[in-house]
Write a protein that holds these residues in place. Structure first.
Motif, PDB file in Angstrom:
ATOM      1  N   TYR A   1       0.828  -1.206   0.000  1.00 13.55           N
ATOM      2  CA  TYR A   1       0.000   0.000   0.000  1.00 13.55           C
ATOM      3  C   TYR A   1       0.858   1.249   0.000  1.00 13.55           C
ATOM      4  O   TYR A   1       0.639   2.171  -0.773  1.00 13.55           O
ATOM      5  N   TRP A   2       1.838   1.297   0.877  1.00 14.57           N
ATOM      6  CA  TRP A   2       2.654   2.500   0.983  1.00 14.57           C
ATOM      7  C   TRP A   2       3.748   2.532  -0.058  1.00 14.57           C
ATOM      8  O   TRP A   2       4.148   3.594  -0.514  1.00 14.57           O
ATOM      9  N   TYR A   3       4.261   1.392  -0.404  1.00 14.12           N
ATOM     10  CA  TYR A   3       5.366   1.310  -1.354  1.00 14.12           C
ATOM     11  C   TYR A   3       5.156   0.088  -2.238  1.00 14.12           C
ATOM     12  O   TYR A   3       4.263  -0.689  -2.032  1.00 14.12           O
TER      13      TYR A   3
ATOM     14  N   PRO B   1      -5.283  -6.746  -6.140  1.00 12.01           N
ATOM     15  CA  PRO B   1      -6.307  -5.782  -6.579  1.00 12.01           C
ATOM     16  C   PRO B   1      -6.795  -4.799  -5.507  1.00 12.01           C
ATOM     17  O   PRO B   1      -6.856  -3.596  -5.774  1.00 12.01           O
ATOM     18  N   PRO B   2      -7.104  -5.241  -4.265  1.00 12.52           N
ATOM     19  CA  PRO B   2      -7.553  -4.250  -3.276  1.00 12.52           C
ATOM     20  C   PRO B   2      -6.480  -3.193  -2.969  1.00 12.52           C
ATOM     21  O   PRO B   2      -6.775  -2.007  -2.833  1.00 12.52           O
TER      22      PRO B   2
ATOM     23  N   GLN C   1      -3.936   2.234  -3.699  1.00 13.98           N
ATOM     24  CA  GLN C   1      -2.814   2.980  -4.272  1.00 13.98           C
ATOM     25  C   GLN C   1      -3.331   3.990  -5.302  1.00 13.98           C
ATOM     26  O   GLN C   1      -2.857   5.126  -5.354  1.00 13.98           O
ATOM     27  N   ALA C   2      -4.302   3.589  -6.112  1.00  9.04           N
ATOM     28  CA  ALA C   2      -4.881   4.507  -7.105  1.00  9.04           C
ATOM     29  C   ALA C   2      -5.607   5.664  -6.415  1.00  9.04           C
ATOM     30  O   ALA C   2      -5.536   6.811  -6.866  1.00  9.04           O
ATOM     31  N   LEU C   3      -6.300   5.363  -5.311  1.00 11.18           N
ATOM     32  CA  LEU C   3      -6.953   6.427  -4.544  1.00 11.18           C
ATOM     33  C   LEU C   3      -5.923   7.410  -3.993  1.00 11.18           C
ATOM     34  O   LEU C   3      -6.139   8.626  -4.009  1.00 11.18           O
ATOM     35  N   ARG C   4      -4.813   6.882  -3.502  1.00 10.25           N
ATOM     36  CA  ARG C   4      -3.739   7.752  -3.000  1.00 10.25           C
ATOM     37  C   ARG C   4      -3.198   8.628  -4.122  1.00 10.25           C
ATOM     38  O   ARG C   4      -2.928   9.812  -3.920  1.00 10.25           O
TER      39      ARG C   4
END
Length: 167
Positions: A11-13, A21-22, A27-30
């Motif tokens: 998620y962060w990196y 996929p989740p 990541q796309a939202l970020r």
């Protein structure tokens, strides 16, 4: 935090092609959020105002479009700021020519805060192209895709709101 544990979270990196996929969705939202923050900063800078000033203008322009009257208390409540801060905010926006104080049409003791026509034009000019591009992307979605995305975003907003309320 070492790079191994950070890369393991995804998620962060971590490279997008290795994300489940989740996590790729988060990541796309970020990425979207980072782009939105940069756009807001650019808009604030180009209009020469702070975040609260810009939020106030957005609220006032929406209320005006809906035919609603906004008083200082409404602005204070919506922005979550004190009455003293609201007075300073209104003073700044009046001074910069973005809003006017006008007598309330039915309550002589009250004032309404009204965005100027120049403010509406300035905001449209500053944000119009960005909104057109965003709308074009949204218009490419099917009705079903739109339904799924709206449902997802509302549930994400609810999850964040619930977190805030618990803490």
């Amino acid at each position: 935090m070492n790079s191994d544990s950070a890369a393991g979270s995804g998620y962060w990196y971590g490279p997008d092609e290795r994300l489940d996929p989740p996590t790729a969705v988060l990541q796309a939202l970020r990425g979207y959020r980072a782009a939105e923050v940069a756009t807001r900063r650019s808009t604030r800078d180009s209009m020469g105002m702070g975040e609260t000033d810009l939020l106030a203008l957005r609220y006032l322009l929406r209320a005006q479009a809906a035919g609603e009257r906004v008083g200082p208390k409404d602005l204070s409540r919506t922005l979550g700021i004190t009455t003293a801060s609201t007075t300073s905010l209104i003073d700044r926006l009046v001074g910069s020519g973005h809003v006017r104080r006008e007598p309330h049409p039915t309550d002589r003791r009250s004032l309404v805060i009204v965005p100027t026509a120049a403010t509406d034009s300035e905001v449209r000019e500053t944000l119009g192209e960005m909104h057109r591009r965003m709308l074009a992307v949204a218009e490419e979605l099917s009705a079903e895709e739109s339904r799924v995305i709206v449902s997802f975003l509302r549930r994400m907003a609810d999850a964040l709101t619930e977190h805030v309320e618990r803490h």
